[in-house]
Design an enzyme around this catalytic site. Structure first.
Site, mmCIF file in Angstrom:
data_model
loop_
_atom_site.group_PDB
_atom_site.id
_atom_site.type_symbol
_atom_site.label_atom_id
_atom_site.label_comp_id
_atom_site.label_asym_id
_atom_site.label_seq_id
_atom_site.Cartn_x
_atom_site.Cartn_y
_atom_site.Cartn_z
ATOM 1 N N LYS A 41 -8.987 -36.327 14.861
ATOM 2 C CA LYS A 41 -10.278 -36.961 14.371
ATOM 3 C C LYS A 41 -11.161 -37.782 15.303
ATOM 4 O O LYS A 41 -12.134 -37.595 15.733
ATOM 5 C CB LYS A 41 -9.813 -38.095 13.441
ATOM 6 C CG LYS A 41 -9.107 -37.685 12.140
ATOM 7 C CD LYS A 41 -8.506 -38.710 11.184
ATOM 8 C CE LYS A 41 -7.344 -39.905 11.894
ATOM 9 N NZ LYS A 41 -6.101 -39.149 12.026
ATOM 10 N N ARG A 47 -7.450 -45.674 4.446
ATOM 11 C CA ARG A 47 -6.275 -45.295 4.512
ATOM 12 C C ARG A 47 -5.358 -45.348 3.279
ATOM 13 O O ARG A 47 -4.291 -45.010 3.085
ATOM 14 C CB ARG A 47 -5.555 -45.635 5.696
ATOM 15 C CG ARG A 47 -5.372 -44.790 7.008
ATOM 16 C CD ARG A 47 -4.799 -45.407 7.988
ATOM 17 N NE ARG A 47 -3.937 -44.846 8.948
ATOM 18 C CZ ARG A 47 -4.585 -44.614 10.295
ATOM 19 N NH1 ARG A 47 -5.621 -45.099 10.486
ATOM 20 N NH2 ARG A 47 -3.854 -43.959 11.196
ATOM 21 N N ARG A 68 0.235 -36.150 23.360
ATOM 22 C CA ARG A 68 -1.154 -37.117 23.544
ATOM 23 C C ARG A 68 -0.881 -37.954 24.621
ATOM 24 O O ARG A 68 -0.159 -38.729 24.615
ATOM 25 C CB ARG A 68 -1.684 -37.712 22.148
ATOM 26 C CG ARG A 68 -2.723 -38.556 22.321
ATOM 27 C CD ARG A 68 -3.360 -38.902 21.100
ATOM 28 N NE ARG A 68 -2.494 -39.358 20.135
ATOM 29 C CZ ARG A 68 -2.657 -39.505 18.830
ATOM 30 N NH1 ARG A 68 -4.153 -39.336 18.326
ATOM 31 N NH2 ARG A 68 -1.815 -39.693 17.794
ATOM 32 N N ARG A 108 0.665 -43.410 24.192
ATOM 33 C CA ARG A 108 0.841 -44.364 23.083
ATOM 34 C C ARG A 108 2.096 -44.714 22.686
ATOM 35 O O ARG A 108 2.654 -43.686 22.470
ATOM 36 C CB ARG A 108 0.076 -44.097 21.713
ATOM 37 C CG ARG A 108 -1.462 -44.363 21.842
ATOM 38 C CD ARG A 108 -2.356 -43.596 20.598
ATOM 39 N NE ARG A 108 -1.722 -44.050 19.341
ATOM 40 C CZ ARG A 108 -2.515 -43.353 18.110
ATOM 41 N NH1 ARG A 108 -3.628 -42.848 18.325
ATOM 42 N NH2 ARG A 108 -1.941 -44.054 17.107
ATOM 43 N N ARG A 139 4.752 -42.037 10.700
ATOM 44 C CA ARG A 139 3.268 -42.092 10.493
ATOM 45 C C ARG A 139 2.868 -40.969 9.341
ATOM 46 O O ARG A 139 2.041 -41.057 8.702
ATOM 47 C CB ARG A 139 2.645 -42.167 11.612
ATOM 48 C CG ARG A 139 2.635 -43.489 12.278
ATOM 49 C CD ARG A 139 2.322 -43.533 13.697
ATOM 50 N NE ARG A 139 1.047 -42.883 14.203
ATOM 51 C CZ ARG A 139 0.920 -42.266 15.315
ATOM 52 N NH1 ARG A 139 1.896 -42.024 16.126
ATOM 53 N NH2 ARG A 139 -0.398 -41.685 15.617
HETATM 54 P P1 ADP Z 1 -6.179 -38.317 15.721
HETATM 55 O O1 ADP Z 1 -7.358 -39.136 16.216
HETATM 56 O O2 ADP Z 1 -6.295 -37.557 14.385
HETATM 57 O O3 ADP Z 1 -4.999 -38.991 15.657
HETATM 58 P P2 ADP Z 1 -6.483 -36.990 18.080
HETATM 59 O O4 ADP Z 1 -8.057 -36.416 18.437
HETATM 60 O O5 ADP Z 1 -6.072 -38.318 19.179
HETATM 61 O O6 ADP Z 1 -6.051 -36.976 16.829
HETATM 62 O O7 ADP Z 1 -5.860 -35.439 18.916
HETATM 63 C C1 ADP Z 1 -4.339 -35.627 18.908
HETATM 64 C C2 ADP Z 1 -3.881 -34.852 20.082
HETATM 65 O O8 ADP Z 1 -4.311 -33.359 19.867
HETATM 66 C C3 ADP Z 1 -4.839 -35.159 21.365
HETATM 67 O O9 ADP Z 1 -3.682 -35.005 22.596
HETATM 68 C C4 ADP Z 1 -5.895 -34.083 21.282
HETATM 69 O O10 ADP Z 1 -6.143 -33.795 22.860
HETATM 70 C C5 ADP Z 1 -4.999 -32.962 20.794
HETATM 71 N N1 ADP Z 1 -5.935 -31.981 19.964
HETATM 72 C C6 ADP Z 1 -7.235 -32.392 19.094
HETATM 73 N N2 ADP Z 1 -7.897 -31.407 18.571
HETATM 74 C C7 ADP Z 1 -7.241 -30.328 18.960
HETATM 75 C C8 ADP Z 1 -7.284 -28.921 18.990
HETATM 76 N N3 ADP Z 1 -8.085 -28.405 17.938
HETATM 77 N N4 ADP Z 1 -6.341 -28.114 19.543
HETATM 78 C C9 ADP Z 1 -5.405 -28.418 20.387
HETATM 79 N N5 ADP Z 1 -5.163 -29.787 20.532
HETATM 80 C C10 ADP Z 1 -5.997 -30.738 19.809
HETATM 81 P P1 AMP Z 2 -4.456 -44.463 14.381
HETATM 82 O O1 AMP Z 2 -5.062 -44.730 15.588
HETATM 83 O O2 AMP Z 2 -5.540 -44.411 13.321
HETATM 84 O O3 AMP Z 2 -3.398 -43.341 14.483
HETATM 85 O O4 AMP Z 2 -3.818 -45.893 13.959
HETATM 86 C C1 AMP Z 2 -2.888 -46.398 14.532
HETATM 87 C C2 AMP Z 2 -2.002 -47.372 13.483
HETATM 88 O O5 AMP Z 2 -2.907 -48.539 13.374
HETATM 89 C C3 AMP Z 2 -1.617 -46.943 12.344
HETATM 90 O O6 AMP Z 2 -0.302 -46.435 12.246
HETATM 91 C C4 AMP Z 2 -1.633 -48.267 11.580
HETATM 92 O O7 AMP Z 2 -0.465 -48.999 12.056
HETATM 93 C C5 AMP Z 2 -2.860 -49.023 12.185
HETATM 94 N N1 AMP Z 2 -4.045 -48.840 11.413
HETATM 95 C C6 AMP Z 2 -4.981 -48.152 11.767
HETATM 96 N N2 AMP Z 2 -6.000 -47.971 10.705
HETATM 97 C C7 AMP Z 2 -5.565 -48.510 9.611
HETATM 98 C C8 AMP Z 2 -5.972 -48.872 8.375
HETATM 99 N N3 AMP Z 2 -7.172 -48.450 8.062
HETATM 100 N N4 AMP Z 2 -5.128 -49.518 7.593
HETATM 101 C C9 AMP Z 2 -4.028 -49.872 8.066
HETATM 102 N N5 AMP Z 2 -3.364 -49.760 9.155
HETATM 103 C C10 AMP Z 2 -4.196 -49.029 10.115
#
Ligand code: ADP
Ligand code: AMP
Length: 215
Positions: free
Chosen positions: A13, A88, A127, A160, A171
């Protein structure tokens, strides 16, 4: 455009949000980023949120809805926004509908990025992101040019704390139980656009752009 981007943790995302916000010139509002910023600053809200984040649980709805409502009222959101990580829960989605109605606006599209669970775990475990500018990398799939350093600003790359195996699995479970029911909620409203996220990020991005151009 008022857009929501959904998908399980690690779906990509944040990665896709970078493309979308540049194409449509709208702010990227990530509740996860907002909570991590509050934790870093040590605010009372950050201290409260951290307890839930460390365990892979959702921060309570009242806290989360409040910060999103305040953020959407800011001037830079008036021409559109991209919400990432919110809503969410069904309660959050209903609250968002209420906020939009109050503002006389509507959600134009909900993008749902789909990725198999085993790939999600690989993505979360590899990541890393820049301590200063937040740019996201993957140690295997999109590594930085110089190990441990951001390509953009040379600052240190960090992992993270909730991307460890145990919390990542929790999660995913929370996503399946509490967030995936939202897919039906938005499907019923005719807003849901499913996109296969298990491909090169550029291909995922062009599918998203194509479905948003139709919205
Ligand atoms: P989210 O915001 O949904 O948690 P991220 O955008 O942070 O996901 O992506 C999670 C991990 O996967 C990051 O390390 C990113 O670089 C990698 N990633 C994202 N999209 C792709 C893809 N299409 N193919 C391979 N790796 C990806
Ligand atoms: P994310 O960066 O979206 O993966 O979110 C990291 C963490 O933040 C999640 O595991 C939750 O603990 C908290 N969080 C983020 N967005 C929300 C939401 N909309 N509602 C509740 N918790 C959230």
């Amino acid at each position: 455009m008022n857009i929501v981007i959904m998908g399980p943790p690690g779906a990509g995302k944040g990665t896709q949000a970078e493309f979308i916000k540049n194409k449509y010139q709208i702010p990227h509002i990530s509740t996860g980023d907002m909570f991590r910023e509050a934790v870093k600053k040590g605010t009372p809200m950050g201290k409260e949120a951290q307890k839930y984040m460390n365990e892979g649980k959702l921060v309570p709805d009242q806290v989360t809805i409040g910060i999103v409502e305040d953020r959407l009222a800011e001037a830079d959101c008036q021409a559109g926004f991209l919400l990432d990580g919110f809503p969410r829960t069904i309660v959050q989605a209903q609250a968002l509908d209420g906020v939009m109605e109050k503002l006389g606006r509507k959600i134009d599209a909900v993008i749902n990025i789909t990725v198999p669970d085993n790939i999600l775990i690989q993505r979360m475990s590899g990541r890393v992101s820049c301590k200063e500018c937040g740019k996201v990398y993957h140690l295997v799939f999109s590594p930085p040019a110089v190990e441990g350093k951001c390509d953009e600003c040379s600052a240190e790359l960090i992992q993270r704390s909730d991307d460890n195996a145990e919390t990542a699995a929790k999660r995913l479970q929370v996503y399946n139980e509490q967030t995936s029911p939202l897919l039906d909620y938005y499907q019923d409203k005719g807003l849901l656009r499913n996109v296969d996220g298990d491909r090169d990020p550029k291909l995922v991005g062009s599918d998203i752009a194509a479905s948003l151009d139709k919205a």
